[in-house]
Design a protein around this motif. Structure first.
Motif: not given
Lengths: 305, 385
Positions: B91-92, B94, B103, B243-244
């Protein structure tokens, strides 16, 4: 029936066009307006946040991530992003020639304002800032998304960089000597006076303290209200007029690396309509340059510490 | 049999958890949620304590008894974490081939220094009896010897900072940051990671020690140890959630920051540590605010572990014997030096790195195991075993 549907579709189309038109009346959009226009295909939302992981952990739905350190500046030489680099980034973000671009970001929209300035240099039209930036959107508890985007590539074409919007060192020195411009130093009063060379914690600094001779000091933060939105045009006009910036002379803005001064450039140029150049070399260039006119009120002497 | 041995200590720890949770500021300077970091720390401490997720104990079980259950727990954590990280990365970021790194992920430089740091860290584990994360959860069990080891680690950090510039110019400057997804894509990297973990798990579960059974435990179910694999799965989950929402798991950033800030304050450190702040890992920034996300995570860990230990009857306050102090202190110094030059420890580099597809995580794993084995042999030899 078919004609009714057509009518509805037309009405919806007009409504969309109408709202974009409403937005394009000014250089700023409000969070309410953006909320209502998130689905609007005419707008392209770009987030320019300087802290890593901010965009990824939740951005305004539909926004594309633009990384200031690599996307909006040249990563090799000290310069704004090249035309080709920026064009390909904007196309990847789905920006078309007729799109309305809305920029927002963290740290008081500074880097988003830099984005607006660079886009202006390359002649991109319909570029707006989200008033209050990311902080206001979050403070109002509005939704954030972490879903990946799949935007069709856009077709925007950038023009050549317009030198009229960007001051280089030589022009700044000329402006000091000929008094052709009002120069606005938007740093803190302590940096302006030369008490300190740079705020604590910043590694890029200069070996001289003070300011460009003849520059007036209006810290960037005076242009915003408590919630981060710009003050009203009337208040801004009065604020800058008090410092002698009334639009009668062209203006040059600068700060330390040119990003906060983009914010003031936006206020003076886009909100008040003055003729403004941003000096992106700013104090990290000027304060290191040899033989240029400097005023150091505090008399701080650089000792290498 | 009562569930808790120390109801007062348990109640005090729970009260402290709630009081801190409610009084923390919403966000840190980067906009990360401090209460979330604190709560995840508490959960992490609780899980480590309940499942005895201690890298040294796990390594020693394997060296001494060929008992692979703890190692299988680590593999479970890595597998769950790698799957979760891959979902987040998809998602972050692709497109992993675009030349960018996800990041904050702990994808560190691969260098000789990393291997050396991890090796020394492994020896430090053997000597002090724990890695840094386990010393923290042991604090929650009342093992005050861990205070000595953690003080040693602070000194080790300072030594690490002092050697950093030399190591940077000799070695680290040429190190490359290698991210598997940038080579193999997200699915390729995940498949490769799971394949290595799966093959290792298969091999381990065929070892003679795999049949080992703990003696029957008459205590209530909640008071018994959780199986290592259960602990591992939960650790993997916590790693992904962390992490999320906040940042990768790590336990040394705050320790390192305290060491760096204090040593700088007394003028012990060079003013510039080359390249250090540009690397991903348990970055040890000079402290500007009292409350950092890693600081509240570590406090949460100790309190979470205290709650778990007291409720299960594992709260056994114990001071180290005077003769153990030099060993604990020296072990701690090695832990701190190793974690500084390797930019993290068994949690920040090994777990968070391998989950993120960082080669640096794998290097840490191998070198740290090697160091632990040497340390184990040395201790056996010293005790005549």
């Amino acid at each position: 029936m078919a004609s009714k549907i057509r009518l509805l579709v037309t009405a919806a189309g007009l409504a969309i066009l109408g709202s974009v038109a409403a937005a394009s009346e000014g250089p700023l959009v409000t969070t309410e307006w953006l909320q209502e226009n998130l689905e609007n295909p005419e707008i392209r939302l770009l987030e320019v946040s300087v802290n890593p992981g901010v965009y990824e952990r939740g951005h305004i739905p539909g926004a594309t991530n633009i990384v200031w350190h690599t996307d909006l500046v040249d990563p090799v030489r000290r310069d704004i992003a090249s035309k080709d680099q920026l064009q390909s980034i904007l196309r990847d973000a789905g920006v078309n020639a007729d799109s309305t671009i809305i920029l927002y970001g963290d740290t008081n929209n500074w880097f988003a304002a830099w984005g607006a300035w660079v886009l202006d240099v390359y002649g991109v039209e319909n570029v707006k800032l989200l008033d209050g930036g990311r902080a206001l959107w979050e403070a109002e508890g509005r939704q954030l998304s972490t879903s990946p985007l799949a935007l069709a590539a856009g077709n925007i074409e950038l023009g050549e960089a317009d030198p009229a919007l960007r001051a280089k060192l030589a022009e700044v020195v000329d402006a000091v000597e000929s008094e052709s411009h009002v120069i606005v130093d938007i740093r803190s009063p302590d940096e302006y006076s030369g008490k300190i060379i740079a705020p604590e914690g910043f590694k890029e600094t200069a070996i001289r303290a003070g300011h460009v001779s003849g520059a007036v000091n209006v810290p960037w933060s005076q242009a915003v209200q408590e919630d981060g939105r710009f003050k009203s045009p009337e208040d801004l006009k009065a604020l800058y007029a008090e410092a002698g910036v009334d639009g009668s002379k062209p203006v040059i803005t600068y700060c330390r690396i040119g990003e906060r001064s983009s914010h003031t450039w936006f206020a003076l140029s886009k909100i008040l309509g003055y003729d403004v150049k941003n000096y992106d070399g700013s104090w990290t260039e000027y304060g290191n340059a040899v033989g240029v006119p400097v005023t150091n009120l505090a008399g701080t002497i650089w000792t290498g510490r | 049999m009562p569930l808790t041995s120390r109801p007062l200590v348990a109640a005090a720890a729970i009260a402290a958890l709630i009081a801190i949770l409610l009084s923390l500021p919403e966000r840190d300077a980067l906009g990360r949620s401090l209460p979330v970091s604190f709560a995840l720390g508490a959960g992490f401490g609780l899980v480590l304590q309940r499942s005895r997720f201690c890298f040294w104990c796990i390594a020693r079980d394997w060296f001494a008894d060929r008992d692979p259950r703890g190692l299988l727990g680590i593999i479970a954590a890595l597998a769950v974490g790698a799957i979760g990280y891959a979902a987040v990365f998809g998602a972050w970021l692709p497109d992993p081939f675009a030349g960018r790194l996800p990041p904050d992920a702990h994808i560190g430089p691969v260098s000789l220094t990393l291997a050396l740091g991890a090796f020394v860290f492994g020896i430090g584990m053997a000597l002090s009896g724990s890695c840094i994360s386990a010393h923290l959860y042991r604090l929650g069990e009342g093992a005050f010897g861990s205070v000595v080891a953690l003080l040693g680690a602070l000194a080790g950090f300072v030594l690490g900072f002092l050697s950093w510039n030399t190591l940077y110019l000799l070695d680290i400057h040429r190190a490359r940051v290698i991210w598997l997804s940038a080579w193999l894509g997200h699915s390729g990297a995940l498949a490769a990671t799971l394949a290595v973990l799966g093959a290792t798990a298969l091999w381990l579960s065929r070892q003679p020690g795999a049949e080992a059974q703990d003696p029957p435990d008459p205590r209530p179910a909640l008071a018994r140890r959780w199986p290592a694999v259960v602990g591992g799965i939960l650790v993997g989950w916590i790693a992904v959630l962390a992490y999320f929402r906040v940042g990768p798991l790590g336990v040394t950033a705050e320790l390192g920051s305290v060491a760096r800030t204090s040593a700088m304050a007394v003028g012990l450190l060079p003013t510039v540590l080359h390249g250090l702040d540009g690397f991903a890992g348990c970055a040890t920034v000079v402290k500007e605010t009292l409350l950092s996300r890693n600081g509240v995570f570590v406090i949460g860990m100790v309190l979470g572990s205290t709650v778990a230990a007291t409720l299960a009857g594992d709260w056994k306050p114990a001071w180290p014997g005077l003769r153990a102090v030099p060993r604990l202190l020296l072990g701690g110094v090695l832990l701190g030096w190793g974690a500084m030059v390797a930019l993290g420890c068994t949690v920040g580099v090994l777990l968070s790195g391998i989950m993120a597809g960082a080669l640096s995580g794998w290097i840490f794993l191998l070198a740290c195991l090697a160091g632990a084995w040497i340390g184990w042999r040395a201790r056996n030899w010293a005790t005549g075993g």
